[in-house]
Design an enzyme around this catalytic site. Structure first.
Site, PDB file in Angstrom:
ATOM      1  N   ASP A 158      -1.646  49.712  11.658  1.00  0.00           N
ATOM      2  CA  ASP A 158      -0.736  49.684  10.508  1.00  0.00           C
ATOM      3  C   ASP A 158      -0.992  48.375   9.763  1.00  0.00           C
ATOM      4  OD1 ASP A 158       1.668  49.122   8.962  1.00  0.00           O
ATOM      5  OD2 ASP A 158       2.767  50.557  10.198  1.00  0.00           O
ATOM      6  N   ASP A 188       1.013  46.985  15.007  1.00  0.00           N
ATOM      7  CA  ASP A 188       2.057  47.316  14.027  1.00  0.00           C
ATOM      8  C   ASP A 188       3.180  46.293  14.181  1.00  0.00           C
ATOM      9  OD1 ASP A 188       4.012  48.687  12.449  1.00  0.00           O
ATOM     10  OD2 ASP A 188       3.287  50.638  13.117  1.00  0.00           O
ATOM     11  N   ASP A 235       7.699  52.212  15.596  1.00  0.00           N
ATOM     12  CA  ASP A 235       7.773  53.578  15.027  1.00  0.00           C
ATOM     13  C   ASP A 235       8.177  54.569  16.103  1.00  0.00           C
ATOM     14  OD1 ASP A 235       6.974  52.397  12.693  1.00  0.00           O
ATOM     15  OD2 ASP A 235       4.924  53.173  12.736  1.00  0.00           O
ATOM     16  N   HIS A 286       6.064  47.295  13.768  1.00  0.00           N
ATOM     17  CA  HIS A 286       7.142  48.200  14.211  1.00  0.00           C
ATOM     18  C   HIS A 286       6.634  49.142  15.302  1.00  0.00           C
ATOM     19  CE1 HIS A 286       7.388  47.423   9.806  1.00  0.00           C
ATOM     20  NE2 HIS A 286       8.665  47.191  10.057  1.00  0.00           N
ATOM     21  N   ASP A 337       0.884  46.536   8.211  1.00  0.00           N
ATOM     22  CA  ASP A 337       1.909  45.501   8.390  1.00  0.00           C
ATOM     23  C   ASP A 337       1.806  44.761   9.720  1.00  0.00           C
ATOM     24  OD1 ASP A 337       3.413  46.902  10.373  1.00  0.00           O
ATOM     25  OD2 ASP A 337       4.691  47.845   8.865  1.00  0.00           O
ATOM     26  N   HIS A 388       2.417  56.019   8.034  1.00  0.00           N
ATOM     27  CA  HIS A 388       2.212  56.112   9.487  1.00  0.00           C
ATOM     28  C   HIS A 388       2.748  57.404  10.100  1.00  0.00           C
ATOM     29  CE1 HIS A 388       1.214  53.001  12.873  1.00  0.00           C
ATOM     30  NE2 HIS A 388       0.510  54.102  12.985  1.00  0.00           N
ATOM     31  N   GLU A 412      -0.762  53.035   6.292  1.00  0.00           N
ATOM     32  CA  GLU A 412       0.277  52.336   5.514  1.00  0.00           C
ATOM     33  C   GLU A 412      -0.280  51.478   4.381  1.00  0.00           C
ATOM     34  OE1 GLU A 412       3.688  52.432   5.513  1.00  0.00           O
ATOM     35  OE2 GLU A 412       3.923  53.866   7.148  1.00  0.00           O
ATOM     36  N   HIS A 426       8.163  57.869   8.880  1.00  0.00           N
ATOM     37  CA  HIS A 426       7.078  57.009   9.374  1.00  0.00           C
ATOM     38  C   HIS A 426       7.564  56.080  10.492  1.00  0.00           C
ATOM     39  CE1 HIS A 426       7.634  53.308   6.444  1.00  0.00           C
ATOM     40  NE2 HIS A 426       8.776  53.810   6.856  1.00  0.00           N
TER      41      HIS A 426
HETATM   42 MG    MG Z   1       4.855  49.046  10.469  1.00  0.00          MG
HETATM   43 MG    MG Z   2       3.833  51.839  11.474  1.00  0.00          MG
END
Ligand code: MG
Ligand code: MG
Length: 309
Positions: free
Chosen positions: A229, A126, A130, A128, A231, A99, A274, A143
């Site tokens: 992403d 995502d 980030d 996260h 995730d 990412h 990712e 990332h």
């Molecule tokens: Mg993530």
């Molecule tokens: Mg990410």
């Protein structure tokens, strides 16, 4: 939505602590990304992969950061490519790569939007945000920082290229958060950002927040970049990512978001990021990401390919 897509592979993995994202672009192609695009009647140019940049290993970079010079070099190259592609009559699909690629894609498309005199919006899918700065990151893996950079937050000056068109935090909608560092919590609060963690998604579903966000993009005549992403998805359906967090978006939630974005006609660029094929199970994550891209491009459930294992 334009009638033509351009794929650009970004085989970088220096932003993570685990190898494998380097193979992401090949896995997306193997899983049939091109076919998904052309089956929607769209034209396609695949530019191949951006070459590995030349750089001098970490000089003058804060020691707690990992592989900074390499990511800075990638960021410069990706930013130029993203700004150019976003100015053309095509829908760019950036296939990563980890990412940290978004440091280049977000700032590049935002530059092109500024040149057109339109606001850049971002739908960030995502686990996260980030959104660590170079000083707040605990892991040092870059990332975890591209959103902070693209927002023009401090700490990147003199290390990363200048951010010519910082994103407006009010134009970023984050959905799927479930792993947020304390510093990131504070930044999100201070900037008053529109974030939907999984608790809020459990309570509201995805349709309401996505619909409200798309209405804002439309009302502002904005351009919309989607940064997806792996995730964001629940690890049960998408295991091929180094940063799995339980409790992610379901198959239907993810497809519904993509379908709603398609129906809005507002999306102008996309990151698929990712994907770590080294961690995948018989290509199931890569295939799902391609199918979700299909939904973003107009594929209906009834059109979807069925396939056995
Ligand atoms: Mg993530
Ligand atoms: Mg990410």
């Amino acid at each position: 939505m334009l009638g033509h897509c351009t794929i650009l592979g970004l085989p970088l993995q220096a932003g993570t602590g685990r190898g494998g994202c380097l193979m992401g672009p090949d896995a997306f192609r193997t899983a049939g990304l091109s076919e998904v695009i052309t089956s929607q009647g769209l034209g396609l140019t695949d530019l191949g992969n951006l070459p590995f940049p030349t750089y001098t290993p970490d000089i003058l970079c804060p020691a707690h950061l990992k592989k900074t010079s390499e990511i800075v070099a990638w960021t410069k190259d990706i930013q130029v490519q993203a700004a150019e592609l976003a100015a053309q009559d095509t829908f760019p699909i950036f296939i990563g790569g980890d990412h940290s690629m978004a440091a280049g894609t977000l700032t590049g498309v935002a530059q092109a939007a500024a040149a057109k005199g339109q606001p850049q919006f971002v739908l960030w899918l995502d686990a996260h945000p980030d959104m660590n700065t170079l000083t707040s990151t605990l892991s040092g893996h870059l990332h975890g920082t591209p959103m902070a950079y693209a927002l023009g937050m401090p700490s990147f000056e003199g290390i990363f290229p200048p951010v010519l068109a910082p994103l407006d935090p009010a134009n970023v909608c984050m959905i799927g958060l479930r792993s947020v560092d304390e510093a990131e919590h504070q930044f999100i609060r201070e900037l008053g950002m529109d974030v939907y963690d999984m608790r809020r998604i459990d309570e509201l579903g995805v349709a309401k927040p996505v619909s409200e966000f798309l209405q804002r993009v439309s009302a502002a005549n904005g351009l919309l970049h989607v940064s997806f992403d792996v995730d964001f998805l629940d690890p049960e359906i998408a295991p091929a990512v180094g940063t799995t967090v339980p409790g992610g978006a379901t198959f239907r939630e993810a497809h519904l978001i993509m379908e709603m974005v398609h129906d809005s006609g507002l999306a102008t660029s996309l990151d698929l990021t990712e994907l770590n094929p080294f961690l995948d199970i018989r290509g199931k994550t890569a295939t799902l990401m391609c199918d979700l891209t299909g939904s973003l491009l107009g594929q209906k459930v009834l059109d979807r390919r069925t396939r056995g294992l």
